[in-house]
Design an enzyme around this catalytic site. Sequence first.
Site, PDB file in Angstrom:
ATOM      1  CD  GLU A 102       1.750 -24.434 -12.277  1.00  0.00           C
ATOM      2  OE1 GLU A 102       0.567 -24.777 -12.066  1.00  0.00           O
ATOM      3  OE2 GLU A 102       2.116 -23.238 -12.321  1.00  0.00           O
ATOM      4  CD  GLU A 116       0.924 -21.587  -8.364  1.00  0.00           C
ATOM      5  OE1 GLU A 116       0.672 -20.385  -8.564  1.00  0.00           O
ATOM      6  OE2 GLU A 116       1.844 -22.191  -8.951  1.00  0.00           O
TER       7      GLU A 116
HETATM    8  C1  IDC Z   1      -0.665 -18.845 -16.489  1.00  0.00           C
HETATM    9  C2  IDC Z   1      -0.697 -19.170 -17.983  1.00  0.00           C
HETATM   10  C3  IDC Z   1      -1.204 -17.968 -18.741  1.00  0.00           C
HETATM   11  C4  IDC Z   1      -2.543 -17.525 -18.167  1.00  0.00           C
HETATM   12  C5  IDC Z   1      -2.405 -17.269 -16.658  1.00  0.00           C
HETATM   13  C6  IDC Z   1      -3.718 -16.912 -15.989  1.00  0.00           C
HETATM   14  O1  IDC Z   1       0.590 -19.545 -18.397  1.00  0.00           O
HETATM   15  O2  IDC Z   1      -1.336 -18.303 -20.118  1.00  0.00           O
HETATM   16  O3  IDC Z   1      -2.953 -16.346 -18.797  1.00  0.00           O
HETATM   17  O4  IDC Z   1      -1.914 -18.430 -16.041  1.00  0.00           O
HETATM   18  O5  IDC Z   1      -4.650 -17.935 -16.122  1.00  0.00           O
HETATM   19  C7  IDC Z   1       1.173 -20.394 -12.034  1.00  0.00           C
HETATM   20  C8  IDC Z   1      -0.189 -20.934 -12.230  1.00  0.00           C
HETATM   21  C9  IDC Z   1      -0.504 -21.069 -13.703  1.00  0.00           C
HETATM   22  C10 IDC Z   1       0.070 -19.904 -14.491  1.00  0.00           C
HETATM   23  C11 IDC Z   1       1.584 -20.002 -14.408  1.00  0.00           C
HETATM   24  C12 IDC Z   1       2.312 -18.955 -15.225  1.00  0.00           C
HETATM   25  O6  IDC Z   1      -0.409 -22.139 -11.559  1.00  0.00           O
HETATM   26  O7  IDC Z   1      -1.900 -21.112 -13.852  1.00  0.00           O
HETATM   27  O8  IDC Z   1      -0.328 -20.040 -15.832  1.00  0.00           O
HETATM   28  N1  IDC Z   1       1.962 -19.918 -13.017  1.00  0.00           N
HETATM   29  O9  IDC Z   1       1.975 -17.658 -14.818  1.00  0.00           O
HETATM   30  N2  IDC Z   1       1.809 -20.276 -10.893  1.00  0.00           N
HETATM   31  C13 IDC Z   1       3.001 -19.685 -11.105  1.00  0.00           C
HETATM   32  C14 IDC Z   1       3.115 -19.454 -12.461  1.00  0.00           C
END
Ligand code: IDC
Length: 331
Positions: free
Chosen positions: A259, A172
């Site tokens: 995702e 992303e």
């Molecule tokens: C989130 C995880 C969370 C973690 C955070 C930072 O759910 O537990 O603390 O990342 O590492 C994304 C990302 C994905 C995110 C997810 C939700 O690709 O890594 O995971 N998210 O926030 N993009 C949009 C949402």
Amino acid sequence: MIRNVRAYLIGILIMIAACIMPGTVSAAPGDIGNASDGVAENGWLSVKGTTLVNEQGQPVVLHGMSSHGLQWYPQFTTSNAIGATASYGANLFRVAMYTAEGGYIENKSSLRKQLYRSVDAAISRNMYVIIDWHILSDGNPKKYQKEAKAFFKKVSRRYGNVPNVIYEICNEPNGEGNWNRIRSYAKAVIPVIRRNAPSSVILVGTPTWSQDVDIAAGSPLPYPNLMYSCHFYAGTHGEWLRQKVKAALDKGLPVFVSEWGTSEASGNGGVHEEEADRWISFMRQHQLSWANWSYCDKDESSAALVPKADPEDGISRSELSKSGRYVFSKF
Ligand code: IDC
């Protein structure tokens, strides 16, 4: 006789309880399987127009779970853990290897070994598997371009002849990671992969946390067999983002939802089933492949498993979170 009647009545009671409380009863207790519509059936994939097709040229749709960060939750990427998703109908698994936050940049050799174990585990289950270079806090993919090239060189050398593997070169992009920078990064990394893996499908992230597929559609990259990522979280992203995807598809851009979550974009809040339903029917209508965030037991609503769930001996319905129950019924 009386004992038989008692056993019979208890049996009936259990069946009634199973109907009233489906969340407490195992749908696939202890089942660990191989994908039934996976690599043995479809072979090498390629991209025709906006559609992912199998070796026979027929459209194919992939769906399954994304791991959480490999540096935190490797235990959910074993052959049994991944096979447990196959037994519910998944034919895809995504291995999310964070670059930052204690990920690859800091722990190259141990995370590469773990990644190989996870990818091999998915392969052992007849599944397609995405190797996801999970940039996130490092919004501009060019920040670790040198490391990405070295990584994909090694990985594609190992898996270049394997039809299961799909390469996702930047999860992303955000902030400084605009489309010009992503294009420049992709032009540096894709040829490295192609040298070893000439036929594999490659996924390219798009600006604003992989939402601006419409911008990518304005100047796509000059390579075959690419798809462009669109990510959504049902609690945050709705019709307006579907319109962007629609606009990109109309322009001929192949889109892959590598995702998505039932929660808000934070990974928590929800489950937003109504909006997720709209997304699911949109993805079905356009034959979009997807991976759901995330296959782990973290105490957050996007996680598919309840805390302390152990998929080594399969996943019972009671081990699935609310999100997990929703998503696993859509494979
Ligand atoms: C989130 C995880 C969370 C973690 C955070 C930072 O759910 O537990 O603390 O990342 O590492 C994304 C990302 C994905 C995110 C997810 C939700 O690709 O890594 O995971 N998210 O926030 N993009 C949009 C949402």
